[in-house]
Design a protein around this motif. Structure first.
Motif, PDB file in Angstrom:
ATOM      1  N   ARG A  86      35.761 -11.449 -29.879  1.00  0.00           N
ATOM      2  CA  ARG A  86      35.996 -11.226 -31.307  1.00  0.00           C
ATOM      3  C   ARG A  86      36.013  -9.739 -31.599  1.00  0.00           C
ATOM      4  NH1 ARG A  86      32.248 -15.862 -34.040  1.00  0.00           N
ATOM      5  NH2 ARG A  86      33.369 -17.559 -33.078  1.00  0.00           N
ATOM      6  N   PRO A  87      36.754  -9.341 -32.641  1.00  0.00           N
ATOM      7  CA  PRO A  87      36.740  -7.932 -33.007  1.00  0.00           C
ATOM      8  C   PRO A  87      35.351  -7.520 -33.483  1.00  0.00           C
ATOM      9  CG  PRO A  87      38.263  -9.195 -34.392  1.00  0.00           C
ATOM     10  CD  PRO A  87      37.605 -10.144 -33.462  1.00  0.00           C
ATOM     11  N   PRO A  93      32.302  -5.968 -35.807  1.00  0.00           N
ATOM     12  CA  PRO A  93      32.105  -6.006 -37.261  1.00  0.00           C
ATOM     13  C   PRO A  93      32.757  -4.785 -37.901  1.00  0.00           C
ATOM     14  CG  PRO A  93      30.037  -6.373 -36.100  1.00  0.00           C
ATOM     15  CD  PRO A  93      31.050  -5.998 -35.072  1.00  0.00           C
ATOM     16  N   GLY A  94      33.380  -5.003 -39.032  1.00  0.00           N
ATOM     17  CA  GLY A  94      34.014  -3.903 -39.755  1.00  0.00           C
ATOM     18  C   GLY A  94      35.433  -3.605 -39.303  1.00  0.00           C
ATOM     19  N   PHE A  95      35.914  -4.289 -38.265  1.00  0.00           N
ATOM     20  CA  PHE A  95      37.247  -4.005 -37.749  1.00  0.00           C
ATOM     21  C   PHE A  95      38.322  -4.280 -38.793  1.00  0.00           C
ATOM     22  CE2 PHE A  95      41.179  -5.142 -35.527  1.00  0.00           C
ATOM     23  CZ  PHE A  95      41.385  -3.973 -34.824  1.00  0.00           C
ATOM     24  N   ALA A  96      38.192  -5.358 -39.535  1.00  0.00           N
ATOM     25  CA  ALA A  96      39.201  -5.697 -40.549  1.00  0.00           C
ATOM     26  C   ALA A  96      39.284  -4.596 -41.599  1.00  0.00           C
ATOM     27  CB  ALA A  96      38.883  -7.034 -41.196  1.00  0.00           C
ATOM     28  N   THR A  97      38.143  -4.069 -42.020  1.00  0.00           N
ATOM     29  CA  THR A  97      38.133  -2.981 -42.997  1.00  0.00           C
ATOM     30  C   THR A  97      38.781  -1.741 -42.411  1.00  0.00           C
ATOM     31  OG1 THR A  97      36.108  -3.855 -43.963  1.00  0.00           O
ATOM     32  CG2 THR A  97      36.658  -1.576 -44.481  1.00  0.00           C
ATOM     33  N   PHE A  98      38.459  -1.430 -41.154  1.00  0.00           N
ATOM     34  CA  PHE A  98      39.054  -0.276 -40.493  1.00  0.00           C
ATOM     35  C   PHE A  98      40.559  -0.441 -40.407  1.00  0.00           C
ATOM     36  CE2 PHE A  98      40.764   1.368 -36.468  1.00  0.00           C
ATOM     37  CZ  PHE A  98      40.603   2.731 -36.700  1.00  0.00           C
ATOM     38  N   ARG A  99      40.995  -1.612 -40.002  1.00  0.00           N
ATOM     39  CA  ARG A  99      42.425  -1.863 -39.849  1.00  0.00           C
ATOM     40  C   ARG A  99      43.136  -1.737 -41.194  1.00  0.00           C
ATOM     41  NH1 ARG A  99      45.220  -6.988 -36.859  1.00  0.00           N
ATOM     42  NH2 ARG A  99      47.298  -6.126 -36.874  1.00  0.00           N
ATOM     43  N   ARG A 113      44.080 -12.311 -27.179  1.00  0.00           N
ATOM     44  CA  ARG A 113      42.689 -12.009 -26.922  1.00  0.00           C
ATOM     45  C   ARG A 113      42.090 -13.121 -26.080  1.00  0.00           C
ATOM     46  NH1 ARG A 113      41.078 -10.778 -32.417  1.00  0.00           N
ATOM     47  NH2 ARG A 113      40.876 -12.969 -32.739  1.00  0.00           N
ATOM     48  N   PRO A 114      41.321 -12.776 -25.044  1.00  0.00           N
ATOM     49  CA  PRO A 114      40.653 -13.819 -24.256  1.00  0.00           C
ATOM     50  C   PRO A 114      39.744 -14.663 -25.147  1.00  0.00           C
ATOM     51  CG  PRO A 114      40.446 -11.697 -23.168  1.00  0.00           C
ATOM     52  CD  PRO A 114      41.037 -11.446 -24.527  1.00  0.00           C
ATOM     53  N   ALA A 115      39.620 -15.935 -24.823  1.00  0.00           N
ATOM     54  CA  ALA A 115      38.776 -16.851 -25.596  1.00  0.00           C
ATOM     55  C   ALA A 115      37.361 -16.314 -25.697  1.00  0.00           C
ATOM     56  CB  ALA A 115      38.777 -18.224 -24.936  1.00  0.00           C
TER      57      ALA A 115
END
Length: 88
Positions: free
Chosen positions: A7-8, A10-16, A2-4
């Motif tokens: 960030r993903p 919000p909620g991406f971790a839950t979706f994943r 990911r480029p510096a």
């Protein structure tokens, strides 16, 4: 990568996490859903059994206790778990 500074959302971790694949295994004759990649040790924890007090057979072969943490479950596995009860 990911480029510096990116960030993903919000909620991406839950979706994943919700996209985790599940597999069906048979434990002592009953079908049970487990996360893909779970091990024999994870199954025993999910059932609430002490790995020191059980014997596990997977697809008609004994699983050595020393490998419970490394033996990954596969779809369609048939497991038989016997736990030991002390007594006199």
């Amino acid at each position: 990568m990911r480029p510096a500074g990116l960030r993903p959302p919000p909620g991406f971790a839950t979706f994943r996490a919700s996209m985790t694949q599940h597999i069906a295994v048979t434990v002592n004759g009953e079908t049970r859903d487990m996360a893909a990649g779970d091990t024999v040790a994870a199954l025993l924890r999910a059932i609430g059994l002490d790995s020191r007090k059980v014997a596990v057979e997977r697809n008609e072969e004994i699983v050595p206790r020393s490998t419970y943490d490394s033996v990954a479950l596969a779809p369609g596995d048939r497991l038989e778990i016997v736990h030991f009860i002390g007594g006199g």
